[in-house]
Enzyme design. Structure first.
Site, PDB file in Angstrom:
ATOM      1  N   GLN A 261       0.947  -1.178   0.100  1.00 51.92           N
ATOM      2  CA  GLN A 261       0.002   0.002   0.048  1.00 51.92           C
ATOM      3  C   GLN A 261       0.775   1.332  -0.023  1.00 51.92           C
ATOM      4  O   GLN A 261       0.553   2.280  -0.643  1.00 51.92           O
ATOM      5  CB  GLN A 261      -0.669   0.159   1.246  1.00 51.92           C
ATOM      6  CG  GLN A 261      -1.989  -1.189   1.157  1.00 51.92           C
ATOM      7  CD  GLN A 261      -2.978  -0.840   0.029  1.00 51.92           C
ATOM      8  OE1 GLN A 261      -3.450   0.327   0.038  1.00 51.92           O
ATOM      9  NE2 GLN A 261      -3.025  -1.678  -0.964  1.00 51.92           N
TER      10      GLN A 261
ATOM     11  N   GLU B 201      -4.698   5.723   2.451  1.00 50.74           N
ATOM     12  CA  GLU B 201      -4.507   6.935   1.582  1.00 50.74           C
ATOM     13  C   GLU B 201      -3.262   7.425   1.821  1.00 50.74           C
ATOM     14  O   GLU B 201      -2.698   8.190   1.059  1.00 50.74           O
ATOM     15  CB  GLU B 201      -5.598   7.345   2.459  1.00 50.74           C
ATOM     16  CG  GLU B 201      -6.987   7.009   2.023  1.00 50.74           C
ATOM     17  CD  GLU B 201      -8.040   8.039   2.401  1.00 50.74           C
ATOM     18  OE1 GLU B 201      -8.293   8.458   3.680  1.00 50.74           O
ATOM     19  OE2 GLU B 201      -8.907   8.442   1.639  1.00 50.74           O
TER      20      GLU B 201
END
Ligand code: FAD
Ligand code: FES
Ligand code: FES
Length: 1357
Positions: free
Chosen positions: A1202, A1269
């Protein structure tokens, strides 16, 4: 001549005989829909993404061997496959039989996240291994250059594949770490931490490469192809006829009879025109079977290459030959090789032909300028005879047009040897170094009088400056006889400026930049020549040494690096998988093509297809919608508009309703007005443009933030956060700076486009939807409201998404509702699958932002006060824009304790499609604006930005955000310190200064930023999760939860959690899908909160089950799990439990500007180094080091994935991804040809990621943190490193250190900011409205018509 219409080829070893093959059918749809092989994916349909890569093998009669090469199935018409064998991802291995090592290694090395690009990657690598079982790293780089991935950041893919290289290759970075040393010995000071691990997977348990596993080339095809002659082929489809002659005479005869019929070979120019732009040719002549066009001969004067030879064939031949030809004669070939190396990707080069490249007459194509400079000759032939013509500017009469007569065929091209005193230079600059059309390309050749430095003759050709190839004719004439020295340089520059015009309305815009490149390229050639002539002792070089690096083009390298994380404690049971780097749950299915995405589901009987009809006006009244022409088309079933909606023509969400179908007025281009329902997607696609919509234009129409400010066009409410006394504080500072910073938007470019299949059940209004959504509950609710049916009758199934990034939260509910209306009206199953262009047009992306600021600071770099007004471009409806703005405001302080800080947020209403959620949700914009402010303060204080960042950083154990949320910045400071240390920041800063002082035209920059990022939803009701865990009598466990698997690995982490609590192996636990029938009212999978919520819910359910099982287990402790379960069943203990998680009470009181909007903060830091080419604006990402706090990682492999993937998405956002609109508000960047996401070439050569050790977060599951994020913002370090590098260039030219550079830092902006004698204006002026009057066309292939297409590009800020 009698023609055959029987098409024979093989797919995965099986013979295919097609008696009525349709010339319009491409291999991709054939495989997916006719053969049912859905492993090959649709990503763009235009050759630009590689998702559809397959291997083609054919017997080459001339070379007497079988050739294996990759192609893009989306551009390959099946009728051109006669006699070949196609191998798809399903044909090389499977989980049911045996995996192929390529499939196994990409999966185990964590190179598959959402998995949508994986089959294409696998096939590119597989084909490489078929040709070269022991490849080197450069081979891998080249093989994957045409494959895009939006999730992984490529590093893990390379990691898996490099295991096929020899050990000395794969063990070391080979690229040279910083300072040219091997990254393993580069003196990075790692702490001696023995619980830190750098192994994300085990190298030794890989399957060996076993060529006997490979499918053999079908002997039948070998016999067929060995037979000389063969008959021509002819295929008649519904609309198109294709003839494929075998003999040259037949080809010429066909051309004479049908001169207007295009001659197709690779189909890489014609294909995109037909498939994406709807160009129709009733007759097509395929010339790929005519052997005379595929010859390769070396003669006295050089190479003669058949026009139908592919670019790969040419490249391979030149690579072979240049090793043998003496150096002086091969200069032209070496230059050509340089061009071919970065021309398109491998698949396109395997298909595209040399003749097609020239005769497409597209100035963005690279070959013509080079071949013209090399004085190449074209041999053309027709029934009337043959002739030879020189390849020069006269060949090209207009965009897409040449002086060849319609019946003439290009037979071959002669590429001569260079003479001893001839020198060649080739240049190209594109938006991205690879897999991108050039903005400007150039070929130059000079012939110097032997033993002198006098110019005997010179060729200078440019492409990309206008509709046709440009020759600098007068310059070339006037330079003859001159000495190659500085006078020649200044004379040439003066002449070039007069000689080569660039119209302000040049195709694609960037006129000033193009003009600059004309001179910059020549300057490079000049320097190259000075060097060569000095070596020949005919020139006493006065070229300063620091100029020389300008001559070296950036080398694309294979990304390498280290990933490190803390091991689980030794005491942790080996059965407990939490905290271990487990591979993605369905990585193997993704790598074998078995993983099913919504559009892979087989058609339901009688299934129909829906295609959207969208507005072509930005602001207009709809006077009339007339679908009659469309309805007359064969296969069209019905047309839908607002009147067909049974109940609510609205997507209701919060207080922001949005119409499904516009009925009275449209407020953007791309707004859905209606939908055509037809028997096939092709029929629906063809009929949709026939729907006539009559509009009456309305005023005003504007698209930019600046215009919205002028029109005072804002959505309500406006937001504000403030701490301290801002107005007063400005009175007590050393300096005040007022400026602004702009950030462009971003397209999600998930590899799988949006879509849904709606299946009516025929009873009680029930309907099942198989849908690619991140928010199934919203989709379900909107469909129910639209149909006027209770929500309990609508079931959404979400197996997995091919990427989401926030783009599949909102708009997909609209598509689903429309598809459901179609299913409801027709009573049939209806499928909607957006084309890439429509997806980009309709769904929009990340909000562009403008930050206007006033900052007060002291000369030591302390920022005392800042007052920032944030403007975002919300588009035509509010959608999620307010929440995006709120997140930007809530991140405006980032890591800094600015005592007096005020942020105001205004969402601008414009006439563009509504901008929506995108990974980071306003965070990347808010953070970037404050970082830019700090950067500017540092520049003005004469300090490094890192120093200023450190001075202003939050330090107190109990720190408060401007909205009074308490947090402890300890881990943030740890990340920062460790990042600088691991990166060797101080030493590298000095090395960079040294490098810059020795290099005039290449400059390096370094930048480091810390980060604090809020996790969770500020709306508390979203902070909840639910799950259902069922145990079956055989002991197997089925888990359902409310999260969507889109590559982030939420299911894998959930399985690890279940496994820990139930103490059962992963193989006994299964997650089938997200289904609204199992888990109701689920929150969207967003805000980095997915596993925080779902993990807790799953844990809750499992713990309930364990509590129920405890008595059984206690009674028979030695029994197995299966025995306990049977026992529990017999005792009537429920083996099914729901779990629920009620998240923290986040709340933001906007009236007060105070609250606790986040559950907690995630921290990190990143340091990046770049090198820029001051003459072209190109840049290279040298190295990035990231230290990330993810608490106690649940799965370090997924978390690092990620971090890397987010970072690379940020690299795209801040450097290369640029959305462009026409002045009419039409999005012009509607596919990978125009919109560039990072490719393999954009990844830092060295990318190191370390997960902060000993970090714990008591607020989330097992002390972990959300990670989806935050890392996007780390891409900003590349932006600031570029900015520092530009500043170094400007300092040398005695220009100010402070200059305007807005995001993204594209090649154009970098070049123009480096201002020098070749630039005339700075392009990225911070004027309120950046509007460039230019012409523009949607694609590479549209007919160039200056009159019709004189449009302006509006870069929406
Ligand atoms: C995704 C993508 C990326 C690309 N990137 C680049 C790039 O970076 N740089 C670059 O230079 N190019 C690039 N291209 C363009 C590509 O190189 C050309 O499309 C290709 O070379 C055309 O060859 P073809 O055989 O596919 O042509 P086709 O599409 O088959 O035909 C193209 C045209 O040439 C004519 N033609 C072809 N052969 C003959 C002949 N022998 N006699 C008469 N007419 C003929 C056809 O009638 C037609 O008009 C890219 C293309 C794609 C799809
Ligand atoms: S779908 Fe074929 S290259 Fe993108
Ligand atoms: S894993 Fe590559 S696009 Fe998702």
């Amino acid at each position: 001549m009698s023609a055959t219409s029987e098409l024979i080829f093989f797919v995965n070893g099986r013979k295919v005989i097609e008696k009525n093959a349709d010339p319009e059918e491409v291999l991709l749809s054939f495989l997916r829909r006719k053969v049912g092989l859905t492993g090959t994916k649709y990503g763009c349909g235009g050759g630009g993404c590689g998702a559809c890569t397959v291997m083609v093998s054919r017997y080459d009669r001339i070379r007497e061997k079988v050739l294996h090469y990759t192609v893009n199935a989306c551009l390959q018409p099946i009728v051109t496959l006669h006699g070949v064998a196609v191998v798809t991802v399903e044909g090389i291995g499977s989980t049911k039989t045996k995996l192929h090592p390529v499939q196994e290694r990409i999966a185990k090395a964590h190179g598959s996240q959402c998995g949508y690009c994986t089959p294409g990657m696998v096939m590119s690598m597989y084909t490489l291994l078929r040709n070269k079982p022991q490849p080197n790293m450069e081979d891998i780089r080249e093989a994957l250059g045409g494959n895009l991935c939006r999730c992984t950041g490529y590093r893990p893919i390379i990691d898996g594949f490099k295991t096929f290289c020899g050990s000395e290759q794969s063990g070391c970075c080979q690229n040279g770490g910083s300072g040219g040393k091997c990254c393993m010995k580069n003196g990075i000071s790692h702490k001696e931490e023995n619980d830190i691990c750098e192994e994300l997977y085990q190298l030794d348990d890989f399957l060996p490469l076993d060529p006997s596993q490979d499918l053999i080339f079908p002997p039948e095809l070998m016999i067929m192809e060995k037979k000389p002659g063969g008959s021509p082929l002819c295929f008649q489809g519904e609309r198109v006829r294709l003839v494929a002659p075998v003999e040259l005479n037949h080809l010429l005869q066909l051309k004479a009879e049908q001169p207007e019929a295009p001659l197709v070979v690779g189909n890489t120019t014609i294909g995109p025109k037909v498939l994406l732009k709807g160009v129709h040719h009733p007759l097509v002549i395929y010339a790929g079977r005519v052997s005379e066009l595929s010859t390769l001969t070396w003669g006295k004067t050089g190479l003669s290459i058949g026009a139908a030879c592919t670019l790969s064939t040419l490249k391979e031949e030149l690579e072979r030959a240049t090793g043998e030809i003496e150096e002086g004669r091969s200069k032209g070939y070496l230059a050509l090789l340089q061009t071919l190396q970065c021309l398109a990707g491998k698949q396109i080069r395997n298909m595209a032909t040399v003749g097609g490249n020239i005769l497409s007459a597209n100035p963005k194509y690279d070959l013509s300028s080079v071949l013209a400079a090399l004085d190449c000759t074209l041999h053309v032939i027709s029934e009337g005879g043959s002739r030879s013509i020189l390849l020069n500017e006269e060949l090209f009469t207009d965009f897409g047009r040449t002086s060849l007569k319609p019946d003439e065929v290009l037979l071959s091209i002669d590429i001569p040897y260079t003479k001893p005193w001839e020198f060649v230079g080739v240049f190209r600059q594109a938006q991205r170094r690879e897999l991108a059309f050039s903005i400007v390309n150039a070929g130059m050749k000079v012939f110097i009088k032997e033993g002198t430095n006098l110019v005997e003759s010179i060729n200078i050709f440019y492409g990309g400056l206008g509709p046709t190839l440009v020759r600098a004719r007068r310059t070339c004439q006037q330079l003859v006889g001159q000495s190659w020295d500085e006078n020649l340089l200044s004379e040439a520059c003066r002449l070039l400026e007069e000689d080569v015009e660039v119209s302000p309305s040049v195709h694609g815009g960037k006129a000033e930049y193009r003009k600059t490149l004309i001179l910059s390229f020549f300057f490079k050639f000049y320097m190259q020549m000075v060097l060569e002539l000095t070596e020949k002792n005919v020139l006493a070089s006065d070229l300063p040494l620091e100029y020389l690096s300008a001559l070296k083009p950036f080398k694309n390298q294979v990304p390498q690096g280290h990933q490190s994380f803390q091991l689980v404690p030794e005491a942790q049971s080996s059965y407990d998988l939490v905290g271990r780097p487990m591979e993605h749950q369905s990585a193997l299915q993704q790598a074998t093509g078995e993983a099913k995405y919504y559009d892979d589901l087989p058609p339901v009987q009688g299934e129909l297809f829906v295609f959207m009809v969208t507005s072509t006006r930005a602001h207009a009244k709809i006077i009339k919608i007339d679908p009659s022409e469309a309805l007359k088309m064969p296969g069209v079933v019905t047309f839908l508009s607002a009147a067909d909606v049974p109940e609510t023509n609205q997507r209701l969400w919060k207080n922001n309703p949005e119409k499904l179908f516009a009925d009275e007025e449209v407020c953007c281009v791309g707004q859905i007005i209606g939908a055509v329902v037809a028997e096939s997607r092709e029929k629906a696609r063809t009929a949709a443009p026939k729907v006539q919509v009559t509009y009456q234009d309305l005023q005003p129409v504007f698209f930019t933030i600046q215009d919205a400010i002028k029109h005072k066009s804002f959505f309500e409410p406006k937001r504000k956060v403030e701490r301290g006394d801002v107005d007063k504080a400005f009175g007590n500072v050393d300096h005040i700076l007022e400026d602004e910073f702009q950030m462009g938007g971003q397209e999600h470019f998930y590899m799988e486009t949006q879509g849904v299949i709606a299946v009516p059940k025929g009873e009680n209004g029930e309907m099942d939807l198989f849908v690619a959504t991140q928010h199934a509950a919203l989709t379900q609710e909107v469909v129910a409201l639209t149909l006027g049916i209770d929500t309990n009758k609508i079931t959404c199934h979400v197996k997995r998404l091919g990427g989401g990034f926030g783009g599949k939260v909102m708009k997909i509910a609209t598509f689903s509702a429309i598809t459901a209306v179609a299913a409801h009206k027709t009573g049939k199953a209806v499928r909607c699958s957006l084309d890439r262009g429509d997806d980009m047009l309709i769904t929009s992306g990340r909000h562009p932002f403008l930050g206007k600021y006033k900052v007060g600071y002291n000369k030591d770099g302390t920022v005392v006060v800042a007052d920032i007004t944030f403007y975002s471009n919300g588009g035509c409806t509010l959608e999620e824009s307010l929440f995006v703005m709120e997140k930007a405001l809530l991140h405006m302080d980032n890591a800094y304790k600015i005592p007096n800080l005020r942020g105001r947020g205004l969402v601008c209403k414009t006439y563009l499609p509504s901008y929506t959620a995108f990974r980071g949700f306003g965070g990347p914009q808010g953070l970037m604006i404050i970082e830019n402010i700090l950067h500017e303060v540092a520049v003005r204080c004469g300090l490094t930005p890192e120093k200023v960042r450190e001075i202003n950083m939050y330090r107190a154990e109990e720190s408060y955000t401007p909205y009074k949320q308490l947090f402890c910045p300890r881990d943030m400071v740890c990340c920062w310190t460790e990042c600088l240390e691991r990166a060797g920041y101080q030493e590298r800063l000095q090395a960079i200064q040294l490098f810059n002082s020795f290099n005039r035209w290449k400059k390096r920059g370094i930048s480091a930023v810390p980060m604090k990022f809020g996790v969770g939803f500020s709306k508390p009701f979203f902070n909840q999760g639910a799950a259902l865990v069922n145990i079956y009598k055989d002991g197997s466990v089925l888990v359902s939860h409310g999260g969507t698997e889109m590559g982030q690995g939420i299911n894998t982490k959930a399985l690890q959690i279940v496994s820990r609590i139930l103490k059962v192996p992963l193989s006994s636990i299964f997650i089938k899908e997200m289904c609204t029938g199992n888990v109701p009212n689920a929150s969207p999978s967003a805000a980095s909160f997915g596993i925080d919520a779902m993990g807790m819910a799953v844990k809750d359910a499992c713990e309930k089950l364990m509590r129920r099982l405890q008595p059984v287990m206690k009674r028979s402790p030695d029994n197995s799990w299966e025995q306990w379960i049977v026992e529990a069943y017999c005792q009537r203990i429920s083996l099914s439990a729901t779990g629920f998680f009620m998240g923290g009470d986040t709340l933001m009181e906007w009236e007060k500007g105070e609250g606790q909007p986040y559950c907690y903060f995630t921290f990190g830091a990143c340091c990046s180094e770049v090198e820029i080419d001051c003459l072209t604006g190109d840049h290279k990402n040298i190295r990035s080091d990231i230290v990330m706090d993810v608490g106690k990682s649940l799965n370090p492999a997924l978390d690092i994935g990620q971090v890397e993937g987010g970072f690379v998405q940020g690299v795209g956002l801040y450097t290369i991804e640029e959305l462009q609109f026409s002045p009419e508000g039409v999005l012009m960047t509607r596919g990978p040809s125009q919109y560039k996401i990072p490719a393999l070439c954009d990844i830092p050569a060295e990318l190191n990621v370390h997960l902060l050790a000993n970090a714990e977060n008591p607020k989330a599951i097992y002390l972990s943190k959300g990670v989806g994020e935050p890392p996007v913002f780390f891409g900003g370090t590349i932006f600031f490193a570029i900015k520092s590098a530009i500043a170094a260039a400007r300092r040398e030219r005695e220009l100010g250190d402070s200059f305007c550079l807005n995001s993204p830092a594209t090649a154009e902006k970098i070049r123009m900011a480096c201002q020098d004698q070749f630039t005339q204006t700075e392009v990225d002026r911070c004027t309120p409205s950046t509007v460039i009057e230019n012409s523009w066309m949607t694609g590479s292939n549209q007919h160039y018509d200056q009159q019709r297409h004189t449009l302006a590009i509006v870069k929406t800020a």
